[in-house]
Enzyme design. Structure first.
Site, PDB file in Angstrom:
ATOM      1  N   ALA A  15    -100.498   6.306 -19.913  1.00 51.23           N
ATOM      2  CA  ALA A  15    -101.256   7.278 -20.700  1.00 51.23           C
ATOM      3  C   ALA A  15    -102.080   8.193 -19.788  1.00 51.23           C
ATOM      4  CB  ALA A  15    -102.173   6.556 -21.688  1.00 51.23           C
ATOM      5  N   THR A  42     -99.375  -1.057 -17.509  1.00 49.88           N
ATOM      6  CA  THR A  42     -98.043  -0.417 -17.419  1.00 49.88           C
ATOM      7  C   THR A  42     -97.212  -1.058 -16.305  1.00 49.88           C
ATOM      8  OG1 THR A  42     -98.903   1.676 -18.253  1.00 49.88           O
ATOM      9  CG2 THR A  42     -96.845   1.777 -17.005  1.00 49.88           C
ATOM     10  N   ALA A  45     -95.381  -4.065 -17.499  1.00 49.60           N
ATOM     11  CA  ALA A  45     -94.574  -4.019 -18.733  1.00 49.60           C
ATOM     12  C   ALA A  45     -93.138  -4.391 -18.399  1.00 49.60           C
ATOM     13  CB  ALA A  45     -94.645  -2.633 -19.347  1.00 49.60           C
ATOM     14  N   GLN A  46     -92.620  -5.375 -19.112  1.00 52.06           N
ATOM     15  CA  GLN A  46     -91.273  -5.845 -18.799  1.00 52.06           C
ATOM     16  C   GLN A  46     -90.252  -5.236 -19.753  1.00 52.06           C
ATOM     17  OE1 GLN A  46     -91.302 -10.107 -18.994  1.00 52.06           O
ATOM     18  NE2 GLN A  46     -92.662 -10.344 -17.246  1.00 52.06           N
ATOM     19  N   GLU A 113     -85.714  -5.961 -29.486  1.00 50.81           N
ATOM     20  CA  GLU A 113     -86.864  -6.874 -29.489  1.00 50.81           C
ATOM     21  C   GLU A 113     -87.249  -7.146 -30.938  1.00 50.81           C
ATOM     22  OE1 GLU A 113     -89.918  -6.540 -26.116  1.00 50.81           O
ATOM     23  OE2 GLU A 113     -89.114  -4.516 -26.207  1.00 50.81           O
ATOM     24  N   HIS A 241     -98.748 -12.600 -27.574  1.00 50.23           N
ATOM     25  CA  HIS A 241     -97.306 -12.598 -27.270  1.00 50.23           C
ATOM     26  C   HIS A 241     -96.817 -14.028 -27.427  1.00 50.23           C
ATOM     27  CE1 HIS A 241     -93.468 -12.031 -25.361  1.00 50.23           C
ATOM     28  NE2 HIS A 241     -93.679 -10.732 -25.333  1.00 50.23           N
ATOM     29  N   ARG A 287     -93.682 -10.019 -33.994  1.00 49.44           N
ATOM     30  CA  ARG A 287     -94.415 -10.866 -33.075  1.00 49.44           C
ATOM     31  C   ARG A 287     -95.488 -11.732 -33.730  1.00 49.44           C
ATOM     32  NH1 ARG A 287     -95.599  -7.510 -27.754  1.00 49.44           N
ATOM     33  NH2 ARG A 287     -93.355  -7.516 -27.467  1.00 49.44           N
ATOM     34  N   HIS A 348    -102.130 -10.602 -25.674  1.00 49.57           N
ATOM     35  CA  HIS A 348    -101.218  -9.670 -25.000  1.00 49.57           C
ATOM     36  C   HIS A 348    -101.593  -8.207 -25.208  1.00 49.57           C
ATOM     37  CE1 HIS A 348     -97.467  -8.217 -23.346  1.00 49.57           C
ATOM     38  NE2 HIS A 348     -97.121  -7.631 -24.482  1.00 49.57           N
ATOM     39  N   ARG A 383     -98.485  -4.428 -33.686  1.00 45.31           N
ATOM     40  CA  ARG A 383     -97.663  -3.468 -32.934  1.00 45.31           C
ATOM     41  C   ARG A 383     -96.211  -3.937 -32.835  1.00 45.31           C
ATOM     42  NH1 ARG A 383     -96.184  -3.069 -27.352  1.00 45.31           N
ATOM     43  NH2 ARG A 383     -97.093  -5.132 -27.162  1.00 45.31           N
ATOM     44  N   SER A 388     -95.714   0.587 -27.193  1.00 44.48           N
ATOM     45  CA  SER A 388     -96.980   0.961 -26.543  1.00 44.48           C
ATOM     46  C   SER A 388     -96.784   1.993 -25.432  1.00 44.48           C
ATOM     47  CB  SER A 388     -97.677  -0.277 -25.998  1.00 44.48           C
ATOM     48  OG  SER A 388     -96.758  -1.097 -25.352  1.00 44.48           O
TER      49      SER A 388
HETATM   50  C1  SIN Z   1     -92.151  -7.841 -23.746  1.00 36.80           C
HETATM   51  O1  SIN Z   1     -91.401  -7.509 -22.839  1.00 36.80           O
HETATM   52  O2  SIN Z   1     -91.941  -8.803 -24.487  1.00 36.80           O
HETATM   53  C2  SIN Z   1     -93.391  -7.049 -23.961  1.00 36.80           C
HETATM   54  C3  SIN Z   1     -93.057  -5.765 -24.551  1.00 36.80           C
HETATM   55  C4  SIN Z   1     -94.223  -5.265 -25.340  1.00 36.80           C
HETATM   56  O3  SIN Z   1     -95.273  -5.892 -25.366  1.00 36.80           O
HETATM   57  O4  SIN Z   1     -94.069  -4.234 -25.994  1.00 36.80           O
END
Ligand code: SIN
Length: 550
Positions: A15, A42, A45-46, A113, A241, A287, A348, A383, A388
């Site tokens: 951002a 950031t 972030a995976q 996801e 998470h 989630r 998370h 979310r 994000s």
């Molecule tokens: C994840 O890789 O599970 C995290 C992705 C996210 O939090 O948007």
């Protein structure tokens, strides 16, 4: 020391960097970052960045998934705009040099996801954030108009109202002029004056004992904005998470949701699956559902963790798709190709934050916010995964356009002519009791984990509130008496942020999305609204200002 810039950017994740890069076309920019420039959520972030990239997907579907995950609290206009503007912004990232993973000879590989009805997650294997962050920093480094200040931390925003007690809170004169910033390495406080300030300092995962967040996530921006009189929305919605590695030394290392997207299955210790009992999407349910289901199963069985099983996926695929996760698990003694890995939920993402409009504007003139620090209405009560990075990217772009218009307006008043006082540390002396900071820090995080976690109740929340109030008083005294350091600033910020989370949770008399309370277990339509917290008392920007805690 006085530093004057057209734009002050606080935070250096997606951002902040997006805003800085674009704003540099319109004027001089300072980027202030608490740690190294690349150290931000950031970087870690995976999963990736959600964006509509194929003909069988649509903005409407992406918006629908986002709104469904948000459990009735999303601002639908914001959701639609962010989904719609996403692909163009993603293409700009690609033009900048970001290399998303491709399928050999074809287009981009898109992951799935939880809560997504389509494969729409662009990624760079499991190091997506790193690829984006480092590419953007390379671009930043080649811009002459941008000056970076690593190891500099926000103390407080400077607003006219906080300098002049005759100005009413919320009056048109209550506008952002810049910030007092601590040079962490020298402990010197610098005055930054700016025409426009962007707050992009990330979330507050470190408020909790167990978190996937980096150490920098101490709610600094949320706390400082609150002290300055900004409206803070929906702080009760903390996203846990579902799958972080369970190992005492692993610091809640994240196991990306894309592992489940590629076929990973959640199991109990005896191998039985359980997610089908909670949601029709099973392991890929949104989630909030998955984290609560795991919490419930762990409480029922008394086990310390559940297991994520990828042993049915060919080993080479796991190693190729998740090189970072695979290697990290191996380092801790778990070969995910051979055996299911132990996982637990951890804090998370801070879904609430500084309330902003469609252009990232807060209620304080010339103060913008973007990314995890803000609440734009995209995430609502929960979310959707990988939305994000998208929000930071789109909202910062919109914020620059709006800020450029403000600067061009005839009636724009620059703060540069104002006589802003330098930082005054009063009679503060160096502390000889730093242990107070580490004890309080530990206590806050434990209280929040035990009483303000995945499942809440009024009794637990009141218990937490009583304790946090005591700690806030103690921290206020400490802050008043001793020279400030990064540690004391972070402590006062996590304490205030913890207080805001509890206040939001106590206000919301229902369960919705990420806020689940045993006292009001049902969703109540009367509560289909935001909780808003605002400090309307006038607080001067001195070492005494800690925010209204009453
Ligand atoms: C994840 O890789 O599970 C995290 C992705 C996210 O939090 O948007």
């Amino acid at each position: 020391m006085l530093i004057e810039k057209d734009f002050l950017v606080i935070g250096s994740g997606i951002a902040g960097l997006t805003f800085a890069l674009k704003a540099s076309q319109f004027g001089s920019v300072a980027i202030v970052s608490k740690d190294n420039l690349d150290e931000s959520a950031t970087l870690y972030a995976q999963g990736g960045i959600a964006s509509v990239m194929t003909d069988d997907d649509s903005f409407e579907l992406h918006a629908k998934d986002t709104i469904e995950a948000g459990r009735g609290l999303c601002r639908e206009d914001v959701v639609r705009i962010i989904c719609k503007e996403g692909p163009a912004r993603v293409r700009e990232l690609i033009e900048l040099g970001v290399q998303f993973t491709r399928i050999r000879g074809e287009g981009y590989h898109l992951s799935r996801e939880g809560g997504h009805s389509k494969n729409r997650i662009l990624h760079a294997n499991d190091l997506t954030g790193r690829e984006i962050e480092l590419t953007m920093i390379e671009a930043i480094n080649s811009q002459k108009n941008i000056e970076v200040f690593p190891h500099h931390m926000l103390i407080d925003h400077i607003t006219l109202g906080r300098l002049d007690s005759k100005i009413e809170p919320g009056s048109s004169k209550d506008e952002a002029l810049g910030a007092y910033i601590l040079d962490v390495k020298t402990n010197q406080v610098k005055t930054f004056l700016s025409k426009i300030t962007l707050l992009a300092s990330g979330g507050a995962g470190k408020v909790y004992l167990y978190t996937s967040n980096p150490d920098t996530a101490t709610g600094d921006g949320i706390a400082a904005a609150y002290r300055a009189g900004a409206k803070i929305a929906n702080m009760e919605f903390i996203q846990f998470h579902p799958t972080c590695l369970y190992h005492p030394q692993a610091k809640s290392f994240l196991i990306s949701e894309t592992v489940r997207g590629e076929g990973g299955i959640l199991r109990l210790k005896d191998g039985t699956t359980f997610m089908e009992n909670y949601h029709s999407m099973g392991c890929l349910a949104p989630r909030d559902v998955v984290a609560r289901a795991i919490d419930h199963e762990m409480k029922k069985s008394g086990d310390d963790c559940v297991y994520l099983d990828t042993t049915h996926i060919e080993g080479y695929r796991t190693r190729e798709r998740f090189p970072n996760i695979y290697q990290t698990c191996l380092k801790f003694g778990f070969d995910m190709v051979d055996k299911p890995i132990p996982v637990v939920p951890a804090a998370h993402y801070t879904c609430g934050g500084v309330l902003v409009d469609l252009n990232g504007q807060t209620n304080i003139r010339n103060l913008f916010a973007s990314g995890e620090v803000c609440y734009s209405g995209l995430h609502g009560a929960n979310r959707l995964a990988s939305n994000s990075l998208l929000e930071g990217l789109v909202l910062s772009n919109r914020a620059v356009s709006k800020a450029a218009l403000l600067l061009k307006a005839k009636n724009f008043k620059s703060p540069m002519h104002l006589d802003i006082p330098s930082w005054d540390c009063g009679n503060a002396v160096d502390s000889d009791e730093s242990v107070v900071v580490s004890h309080n820090w530990e206590e806050i995080r434990r209280i929040m984990w035990n009483y303000v976690g995945i499942v809440r109740s009024d009794k637990r929340l009141f218990r937490a509130e009583r304790r946090i109030k005591l700690l806030l008083d103690e921290i206020k005294e400490y802050y008043w008496n001793f020279t400030i350091t990064k540690n004391t600033l972070e402590l006062r910020n996590i304490a205030l942020t913890a207080h805001l989370i509890i206040m939001g949770a106590l206000q919301r008399k229902e369960s919705r999305g990420l806020h689940f309370t045993l006292d009001y277990p049902k969703t109540d339509n009367n509560w289909k609204k935001d909780t808003i917290l605002q400090d309307t008392t006038r607080r001067s920007v001195t070492q005494t200002s800690i925010g209204n805690i009453s």
